[in-house]
Design a protein around this motif. Sequence first.
Motif, PDB file in Angstrom:
ATOM      1  N   MET A   1       0.850  -1.186   0.000  1.00  0.00           N
ATOM      2  CA  MET A   1       0.000   0.000   0.000  1.00  0.00           C
ATOM      3  C   MET A   1       0.887   1.238   0.000  1.00  0.00           C
ATOM      4  N   GLU A   2       0.334   2.319  -0.503  1.00  0.00           N
ATOM      5  CA  GLU A   2       0.999   3.607  -0.355  1.00  0.00           C
ATOM      6  C   GLU A   2      -0.065   4.668  -0.102  1.00  0.00           C
ATOM      7  N   ARG A   3       0.358   5.741   0.574  1.00  0.00           N
ATOM      8  CA  ARG A   3      -0.601   6.782   0.918  1.00  0.00           C
ATOM      9  C   ARG A   3      -0.680   7.801  -0.217  1.00  0.00           C
ATOM     10  N   GLN A   4      -1.879   8.032  -0.705  1.00  0.00           N
ATOM     11  CA  GLN A   4      -2.101   9.027  -1.748  1.00  0.00           C
ATOM     12  C   GLN A   4      -3.216   9.951  -1.296  1.00  0.00           C
ATOM     13  N   GLN A   5      -2.897  11.220  -1.151  1.00  0.00           N
ATOM     14  CA  GLN A   5      -3.871  12.223  -0.718  1.00  0.00           C
ATOM     15  C   GLN A   5      -4.584  11.774   0.558  1.00  0.00           C
ATOM     16  N   GLY A   6      -3.786  11.246   1.479  1.00  0.00           N
ATOM     17  CA  GLY A   6      -4.321  10.874   2.785  1.00  0.00           C
ATOM     18  C   GLY A   6      -4.971   9.512   2.841  1.00  0.00           C
ATOM     19  N   ARG A   7      -5.031   8.801   1.717  1.00  0.00           N
ATOM     20  CA  ARG A   7      -5.681   7.484   1.714  1.00  0.00           C
ATOM     21  C   ARG A   7      -4.670   6.420   1.332  1.00  0.00           C
ATOM     22  N   LEU A   8      -4.838   5.208   1.888  1.00  0.00           N
ATOM     23  CA  LEU A   8      -3.992   4.090   1.525  1.00  0.00           C
ATOM     24  C   LEU A   8      -4.519   3.463   0.249  1.00  0.00           C
ATOM     25  N   VAL A   9      -3.639   3.333  -0.724  1.00  0.00           N
ATOM     26  CA  VAL A   9      -4.030   2.809  -2.031  1.00  0.00           C
ATOM     27  C   VAL A   9      -3.134   1.631  -2.366  1.00  0.00           C
ATOM     28  N   GLU A  10      -3.717   0.557  -2.900  1.00  0.00           N
ATOM     29  CA  GLU A  10      -2.950  -0.630  -3.257  1.00  0.00           C
ATOM     30  C   GLU A  10      -1.983  -0.301  -4.389  1.00  0.00           C
ATOM     31  N   VAL A  11      -0.750  -0.795  -4.256  1.00  0.00           N
ATOM     32  CA  VAL A  11       0.255  -0.588  -5.295  1.00  0.00           C
ATOM     33  C   VAL A  11       0.142  -1.747  -6.284  1.00  0.00           C
ATOM     34  N   ALA A  12      -0.229  -1.433  -7.507  1.00  0.00           N
ATOM     35  CA  ALA A  12      -0.424  -2.469  -8.523  1.00  0.00           C
ATOM     36  C   ALA A  12       0.872  -3.242  -8.755  1.00  0.00           C
ATOM     37  N   GLY A  13       0.766  -4.576  -8.853  1.00  0.00           N
ATOM     38  CA  GLY A  13       1.931  -5.402  -9.151  1.00  0.00           C
ATOM     39  C   GLY A  13       2.849  -5.637  -7.970  1.00  0.00           C
ATOM     40  N   SER A  14       2.434  -5.255  -6.769  1.00  0.00           N
ATOM     41  CA  SER A  14       3.315  -5.393  -5.604  1.00  0.00           C
ATOM     42  C   SER A  14       3.035  -6.680  -4.820  1.00  0.00           C
ATOM     43  N   GLU A  15       2.153  -7.548  -5.357  1.00  0.00           N
ATOM     44  CA  GLU A  15       1.809  -8.763  -4.633  1.00  0.00           C
ATOM     45  C   GLU A  15       3.039  -9.656  -4.480  1.00  0.00           C
ATOM     46  N   THR A  16       3.153 -10.299  -3.311  1.00  0.00           N
ATOM     47  CA  THR A  16       4.277 -11.190  -3.025  1.00  0.00           C
ATOM     48  C   THR A  16       3.744 -12.435  -2.322  1.00  0.00           C
ATOM     49  N   LEU A  17       4.295 -13.595  -2.622  1.00  0.00           N
ATOM     50  CA  LEU A  17       3.907 -14.833  -1.963  1.00  0.00           C
ATOM     51  C   LEU A  17       4.917 -15.147  -0.867  1.00  0.00           C
ATOM     52  N   TRP A  18       4.403 -15.441   0.340  1.00  0.00           N
ATOM     53  CA  TRP A  18       5.248 -15.798   1.471  1.00  0.00           C
ATOM     54  C   TRP A  18       4.794 -17.167   1.975  1.00  0.00           C
ATOM     55  N   PRO A  19       5.679 -18.138   2.088  1.00  0.00           N
ATOM     56  CA  PRO A  19       5.290 -19.426   2.658  1.00  0.00           C
ATOM     57  C   PRO A  19       4.944 -19.251   4.146  1.00  0.00           C
ATOM     58  N   ALA A  20       3.831 -19.858   4.577  1.00  0.00           N
ATOM     59  CA  ALA A  20       3.423 -19.716   5.979  1.00  0.00           C
ATOM     60  C   ALA A  20       2.537 -20.870   6.391  1.00  0.00           C
ATOM     61  N   GLU A  21       2.556 -21.240   7.658  1.00  0.00           N
ATOM     62  CA  GLU A  21       1.657 -22.254   8.184  1.00  0.00           C
ATOM     63  C   GLU A  21       0.455 -21.609   8.860  1.00  0.00           C
ATOM     64  N   LEU A  22       0.630 -20.411   9.359  1.00  0.00           N
ATOM     65  CA  LEU A  22      -0.449 -19.698  10.048  1.00  0.00           C
ATOM     66  C   LEU A  22      -0.318 -18.209   9.737  1.00  0.00           C
ATOM     67  N   VAL A  23      -1.413 -17.605   9.346  1.00  0.00           N
ATOM     68  CA  VAL A  23      -1.407 -16.168   9.070  1.00  0.00           C
ATOM     69  C   VAL A  23      -2.481 -15.514   9.925  1.00  0.00           C
ATOM     70  N   LEU A  24      -2.095 -14.549  10.753  1.00  0.00           N
ATOM     71  CA  LEU A  24      -3.040 -13.785  11.563  1.00  0.00           C
ATOM     72  C   LEU A  24      -3.135 -12.386  10.960  1.00  0.00           C
ATOM     73  N   LEU A  25      -4.318 -11.999  10.570  1.00  0.00           N
ATOM     74  CA  LEU A  25      -4.507 -10.680   9.967  1.00  0.00           C
ATOM     75  C   LEU A  25      -4.906  -9.677  11.052  1.00  0.00           C
ATOM     76  N   ALA A  26      -4.192  -8.597  11.160  1.00  0.00           N
ATOM     77  CA  ALA A  26      -4.533  -7.524  12.100  1.00  0.00           C
ATOM     78  C   ALA A  26      -4.621  -6.238  11.290  1.00  0.00           C
ATOM     79  N   LEU A  27      -5.690  -6.137  10.535  1.00  0.00           N
ATOM     80  CA  LEU A  27      -5.867  -4.995   9.632  1.00  0.00           C
ATOM     81  C   LEU A  27      -7.007  -4.141  10.140  1.00  0.00           C
ATOM     82  N   GLY A  28      -7.028  -2.918   9.777  1.00  0.00           N
ATOM     83  CA  GLY A  28      -8.157  -2.104  10.175  1.00  0.00           C
ATOM     84  C   GLY A  28      -8.017  -0.658   9.768  1.00  0.00           C
ATOM     85  N   PHE A  29      -6.860  -0.271   9.311  1.00  0.00           N
ATOM     86  CA  PHE A  29      -6.637   1.132   8.997  1.00  0.00           C
ATOM     87  C   PHE A  29      -7.013   1.432   7.547  1.00  0.00           C
TER      88      PHE A  29
END
Length: 106
Positions: A1-29
């Motif tokens: 994400m990047e901040r544009q005019q005060g808002r968080l906007v997804e950066v196109a093409g920035s997706e990354t794969l991370w190997p994981a057994e457990l993912v806890l999401l703590a999102l809210g902003f």
Amino acid sequence: MERQQGRLVEVAGSETLWPAELVLLALGFTGPVAGVLESFGVDTDARGNALAGSDAEGGYATSVPGVFAAGDMRRGQSLVVWAIREGRQAARAVDRFLMGHSDLPR
Ligand SMILES: Cc1cc2nc3c(=O)[nH]c(=O)nc-3n(C[C@H](O)[C@H](O)[C@H](O)COP(=O)(O)OP(=O)(O)OC[C@H]3O[C@@H](n4cnc5c(N)ncnc54)[C@H](O)[C@@H]3O)c2cc1C
């Protein structure tokens, strides 16, 4: 994400794969869900939050009569102490709207 005019906007093409057994999401902003505000027809501020003041008179009232907003939905991501304070004050504003007066503390 990047901040544009005060808002968080997804950066196109920035997706990354991370190997994981457990993912806890703590999102809210990410701000209020726009569809909810749109369905009520509530005006928003420049950051996409519900537009409503916190004045003693008319506080927490949105642009739609009978629809009130407080906490993160109104002020944007913040602290829980603000959410508690605004929730109490908004309850008083709703009480006044419904009853014409309120004995709830401000
Ligand atoms: C990861 C994270 C860490 C944080 N850490 C801290 C901290 O350390 N200290 C601190 O003071 N603050 C912290 N905060 C901020 C604090 O949690 C918020 O400011 C506070 O919770 C806002 O309260 P609120 O009642 O306005 O909104 P919320 O607590 O977000 O409550 C909104 C509620 O509405 C519900 N909801 C949403 N859409 C709908 C719908 N369509 N229908 C029905 N219900 C719906 C949600 O499920 C939620 O229960 C943190 C926030 C996050 C995301």
